[in-house]
Design a protein around this motif. Structure first.
Motif, PDB file in Angstrom:
ATOM      1  N   MET A  64       0.827  -1.201   0.000  1.00 17.44           N
ATOM      2  CA  MET A  64       0.000   0.000   0.000  1.00 17.44           C
ATOM      3  C   MET A  64       0.865   1.256   0.000  1.00 17.44           C
ATOM      4  O   MET A  64       0.609   2.216  -0.738  1.00 17.44           O
ATOM      5  CB  MET A  64      -0.917   0.004   1.221  1.00 17.44           C
ATOM      6  N   HIS A  65       1.913   1.250   0.826  1.00 14.18           N
ATOM      7  CA  HIS A  65       2.786   2.414   0.897  1.00 14.18           C
ATOM      8  C   HIS A  65       3.528   2.622  -0.425  1.00 14.18           C
ATOM      9  O   HIS A  65       3.639   3.756  -0.913  1.00 14.18           O
ATOM     10  CB  HIS A  65       3.786   2.233   2.047  1.00 14.18           C
ATOM     11  N   ALA A  66       3.999   1.553  -1.014  1.00 15.56           N
ATOM     12  CA  ALA A  66       4.700   1.656  -2.296  1.00 15.56           C
ATOM     13  C   ALA A  66       3.769   2.196  -3.381  1.00 15.56           C
ATOM     14  O   ALA A  66       4.176   3.012  -4.221  1.00 15.56           O
ATOM     15  CB  ALA A  66       5.258   0.295  -2.706  1.00 15.56           C
ATOM     16  N   ALA A  67       2.507   1.746  -3.373  1.00 16.34           N
ATOM     17  CA  ALA A  67       1.541   2.233  -4.357  1.00 16.34           C
ATOM     18  C   ALA A  67       1.300   3.725  -4.184  1.00 16.34           C
ATOM     19  O   ALA A  67       1.206   4.475  -5.164  1.00 16.34           O
ATOM     20  CB  ALA A  67       0.231   1.466  -4.234  1.00 16.34           C
ATOM     21  N   ALA A  68       1.219   4.169  -2.930  1.00 19.52           N
ATOM     22  CA  ALA A  68       1.013   5.597  -2.670  1.00 19.52           C
ATOM     23  C   ALA A  68       2.209   6.411  -3.142  1.00 19.52           C
ATOM     24  O   ALA A  68       2.057   7.492  -3.731  1.00 19.52           O
ATOM     25  CB  ALA A  68       0.772   5.825  -1.182  1.00 19.52           C
ATOM     26  N   LEU A  69       3.412   5.905  -2.901  1.00 17.08           N
ATOM     27  CA  LEU A  69       4.620   6.600  -3.355  1.00 17.08           C
ATOM     28  C   LEU A  69       4.663   6.673  -4.872  1.00 17.08           C
ATOM     29  O   LEU A  69       4.944   7.733  -5.463  1.00 17.08           O
ATOM     30  CB  LEU A  69       5.867   5.876  -2.836  1.00 17.08           C
ATOM     31  N   GLU A  70       4.367   5.553  -5.528  1.00 13.81           N
ATOM     32  CA  GLU A  70       4.407   5.517  -6.992  1.00 13.81           C
ATOM     33  C   GLU A  70       3.384   6.466  -7.593  1.00 13.81           C
ATOM     34  O   GLU A  70       3.679   7.205  -8.531  1.00 13.81           O
ATOM     35  CB  GLU A  70       4.161   4.083  -7.475  1.00 13.81           C
ATOM     36  N   GLU A 120      11.213   6.017  -7.376  1.00 17.62           N
ATOM     37  CA  GLU A 120      12.402   5.443  -6.746  1.00 17.62           C
ATOM     38  C   GLU A 120      12.113   5.013  -5.316  1.00 17.62           C
ATOM     39  O   GLU A 120      12.587   3.969  -4.851  1.00 17.62           O
ATOM     40  CB  GLU A 120      13.562   6.436  -6.798  1.00 17.62           C
ATOM     41  N   GLY A 121      11.337   5.814  -4.616  1.00 16.00           N
ATOM     42  CA  GLY A 121      10.946   5.433  -3.261  1.00 16.00           C
ATOM     43  C   GLY A 121      10.121   4.157  -3.263  1.00 16.00           C
ATOM     44  O   GLY A 121      10.298   3.284  -2.408  1.00 16.00           O
ATOM     45  N   ALA A 122       9.227   4.050  -4.258  1.00 17.64           N
ATOM     46  CA  ALA A 122       8.407   2.845  -4.377  1.00 17.64           C
ATOM     47  C   ALA A 122       9.277   1.627  -4.671  1.00 17.64           C
ATOM     48  O   ALA A 122       9.091   0.555  -4.075  1.00 17.64           O
ATOM     49  CB  ALA A 122       7.370   3.031  -5.480  1.00 17.64           C
ATOM     50  N   ARG A 123      10.217   1.773  -5.584  1.00 19.55           N
ATOM     51  CA  ARG A 123      11.129   0.669  -5.905  1.00 19.55           C
ATOM     52  C   ARG A 123      11.896   0.204  -4.674  1.00 19.55           C
ATOM     53  O   ARG A 123      12.077  -1.000  -4.454  1.00 19.55           O
ATOM     54  CB  ARG A 123      12.133   1.115  -6.965  1.00 19.55           C
ATOM     55  N   ARG A 132       3.471  -7.252  -8.916  1.00 20.31           N
ATOM     56  CA  ARG A 132       2.697  -6.598  -9.969  1.00 20.31           C
ATOM     57  C   ARG A 132       3.051  -5.103 -10.049  1.00 20.31           C
ATOM     58  O   ARG A 132       3.230  -4.547 -11.151  1.00 20.31           O
ATOM     59  CB  ARG A 132       1.205  -6.779  -9.697  1.00 20.31           C
ATOM     60  N   LEU A 133       3.185  -4.436  -8.906  1.00 22.91           N
ATOM     61  CA  LEU A 133       3.501  -3.009  -8.918  1.00 22.91           C
ATOM     62  C   LEU A 133       4.895  -2.754  -9.477  1.00 22.91           C
ATOM     63  O   LEU A 133       5.095  -1.824 -10.271  1.00 22.91           O
ATOM     64  CB  LEU A 133       3.389  -2.425  -7.505  1.00 22.91           C
ATOM     65  N   LEU A 134       5.853  -3.585  -9.113  1.00 23.13           N
ATOM     66  CA  LEU A 134       7.203  -3.409  -9.644  1.00 23.13           C
ATOM     67  C   LEU A 134       7.212  -3.620 -11.157  1.00 23.13           C
ATOM     68  O   LEU A 134       7.857  -2.863 -11.902  1.00 23.13           O
ATOM     69  CB  LEU A 134       8.175  -4.376  -8.961  1.00 23.13           C
ATOM     70  N   ARG A 165      -1.682 -11.437 -14.164  1.00 25.67           N
ATOM     71  CA  ARG A 165      -2.052 -11.693 -15.562  1.00 25.67           C
ATOM     72  C   ARG A 165      -2.520 -10.426 -16.271  1.00 25.67           C
ATOM     73  O   ARG A 165      -2.257 -10.231 -17.463  1.00 25.67           O
ATOM     74  CB  ARG A 165      -3.114 -12.791 -15.629  1.00 25.67           C
ATOM     75  N   TYR A 166      -3.229  -9.554 -15.565  1.00 26.34           N
ATOM     76  CA  TYR A 166      -3.616  -8.273 -16.161  1.00 26.34           C
ATOM     77  C   TYR A 166      -2.366  -7.496 -16.584  1.00 26.34           C
ATOM     78  O   TYR A 166      -2.300  -6.940 -17.687  1.00 26.34           O
ATOM     79  CB  TYR A 166      -4.420  -7.432 -15.162  1.00 26.34           C
ATOM     80  N   GLU A 167      -1.400  -7.448 -15.664  1.00 24.25           N
ATOM     81  CA  GLU A 167      -0.170  -6.705 -15.959  1.00 24.25           C
ATOM     82  C   GLU A 167       0.605  -7.381 -17.088  1.00 24.25           C
ATOM     83  O   GLU A 167       1.142  -6.708 -17.975  1.00 24.25           O
ATOM     84  CB  GLU A 167       0.690  -6.606 -14.704  1.00 24.25           C
TER      85      GLU A 167
END
Length: 506
Positions: A107-113, A119-122, A140-142, A175-177
């Motif tokens: 969730m936090h990574a998604a908010a950062l992205e 870069e913060g998300a990565r 999936r987010l990466l 699979r969507y990604e």
């Protein structure tokens, strides 16, 4: 148990101001609990008074008895509002308290992205995948970030490896990604295969919403059919008198998801005299839902709309602008407000009644490209998105939504209601010509910056196409449907009328 002081009972009676006053007394105490602070803040969000929740949320952030549960509720509230920087503040606080939770990390990574800090998300994702390589949402987010950066093969390898090693209940996300990645690599059969597998996994959820979808579309069509030329003229005459002296201007932007609506709003909103709503939901939640779906029949809907007096309309407009200013975090001031909501097309009756002097802007794109793009879009399951379960249902949904516009454009008196169609293809092919035409329609002086929307910093885009509209105009989405013609062909009959009526080659 949270003590609301009787605020819930006041709300049940319809006494909103009374409920707020009670909450104010409860949370004014120095010993107010985290649950009480959150209860008050949640109500403010629900009433589109989120900006009034600032002090409550600051207290909640440092309250010695507050915990992860409360902070995550607030994070989700801000995420839903598209205020991703604020979301990240609370998700980050929750993550600091539970540093080994991959769900909170995701969730936090998604908010950062979404707030622009890739870069913060990565960094967050990378640290968690060392310890939790099985976590589908993190992977999936990466892969999504890698796709956005053009690293298609890297994203593909990551997703395929994940599906092979850690298959589970969230494979549909992967699979969507993967379908989107394969589409960019030109492997269209593989992309469609992954999509169909993802949608098969989601079929039980889709099934739950189908009856709601059918009921919704039937009610909407019945209401639109009742909008005769005479009724629309009567609304315009009465409403214009009632709106006299109100200098706030609004443009209603409909269309259909993936018709280039977000891009068009972004282009227009680069103009200093405009501000966009980015699908605020205010018209739907505060007006459409209670008026259209809360009535017993379509006839009741139109009867109530007809019965509105000047004071009712003025109050409705005030409430709309108040809610919208809260959602935007700023007052539109003297700027033209672009109320962009792709599915507004099927619900134009309500805003046309509220805003008789509004301009109506209808984004268009080749219907076949629209349905393919919509089919590829990963959106939460709801009555508005269940139509993406199959290509057949997607084509049917497009036809059912856009029939509203084909009817209304014949009934809106061009001398009384100002409307314009804007084709995605024209914007891509001749940006200056089309932006000049748009500026003229909107009563604005053309600005060169309208052709460089991607260079202008602004609020984060909350819609699924947020990554696409951050880039310069590109042509790869034109005639995309040709790549999927053999899957689309059995259902093209549902789109023939619309292709012809909107000027697209049959």
């Amino acid at each position: 148990m949270v003590n609301d002081g009787g605020a819930g009972a006041a709300l049940a009676r319809g006494d909103v101001e009374g409920a707020l006053a009670i909450w104010q007394r409860v949370t004014a105490r120095r010993d107010a609990t985290p649950g009480e602070l959150l209860g008050h803040a949640t109500l403010l969000f629900r009433l589109y008074r989120a900006e009034d929740s600032h002090d409550l949320l600051e207290r909640l952030l440092v309250h010695p008895a507050a915990g992860v549960e409360e902070w995550l509720v607030v994070a989700r509230l801000w995420f839903e509002r598209g205020r991703f920087d604020r979301c990240a503040r609370f998700s980050g606080r929750a993550l600091a308290a539970v540093p080994d939770s991959p769900d909170i990390g995701a969730m936090h990574a998604a908010a950062l992205e979404r707030s622009g800090d890739k870069e913060g998300a990565r960094e967050v994702i990378g640290a968690f995948l060392v310890r939790h390589p099985e976590h589908a949402r993190l992977v999936r987010l990466l892969a999504h970030i890698e796709r956005g950066d053009g690293d298609f093969e890297k994203a593909r390898a990551r997703l395929e490896d994940q599906l092979r090693r850690f298959s589970g209940g969230e494979d549909w996300r992967l699979r969507y990604e993967l379908a989107a990645v394969l589409d960019r690599l030109g492997e269209h059969a593989g992309a469609m295969r992954e999509l169909e597998m993802a949608k098969a996994e989601l079929e039980p959820q889709s099934q739950r919403y189908r009856s709601q979808w059918r009921s919704m579309t039937e009610r909407q069509w019945a209401v639109t059919q009742s909008l005769t030329r005479e009724r629309l003229a009567r609304w315009a005459d009465a409403g214009s008198v009632a709106q006299a002296g109100d200098e706030r201007e609004i443009c209603l932007m409909g269309g259909f998801p993936r018709s280039g609506t977000t891009l068009l709003e972004k282009v227009i909103s680069t103009h200093a005299g405009c501000i966009g709503t980015d699908e605020s939901g205010v018209l739907a939640t505060q007006f459409r839902d209670p008026l259209v779906f809360g009535a017993g029949s379509a006839k009741e809907v139109v009867t109530e709309l007809d019965a509105f007096h000047a004071d009712d309309l003025a109050a409705g407009r005030e409430e709309y602008f108040r809610c919208t200013a809260d959602l935007l975090g700023e007052d539109p001031g003297g700027r033209l407000l672009i109320e962009k909501e792709p599915l507004l097309t099927a619900d134009l009756a309500v805003p046309l009644r509220l805003f008789p002097d509004a301009r109506v802007l209808m984004p268009l794109r080749d219907p076949r490209d629209v349905v393919v793009s919509y089919f590829f879009t990963m959106v939460p399951a709801s009555r508005d998105s269940v139509a993406a379960a199959t290509l057949e249902e997607t084509c049917r949904y497009y036809a059912e939504v856009m029939r509203h516009w084909l009817l209304l454009r014949e009934r809106l008196d061009a001398g009384r209601w100002q409307w314009m169609e804007s084709r995605y293809e024209d914007l891509i092919a001749a940006a200056e010509v089309q932006t000049r035409r748009l500026a003229g329609f909107l009563g604005l002086e053309w600005e060169e910056g309208m052709m460089a929307h991607h260079r202008r910093a602004g609020r984060a885009v909350g819609t699924p196409t947020y990554d696409d509209v951050s880039k310069p105009l590109y042509t790869r989405s034109l005639a995309r449907w040709r790549n999927y013609e053999r899957w689309l062909e059995p259902h093209l009959g549902m789109l023939e009328k619309h292709c012809a009526a909107l000027g697209y080659e049959a």
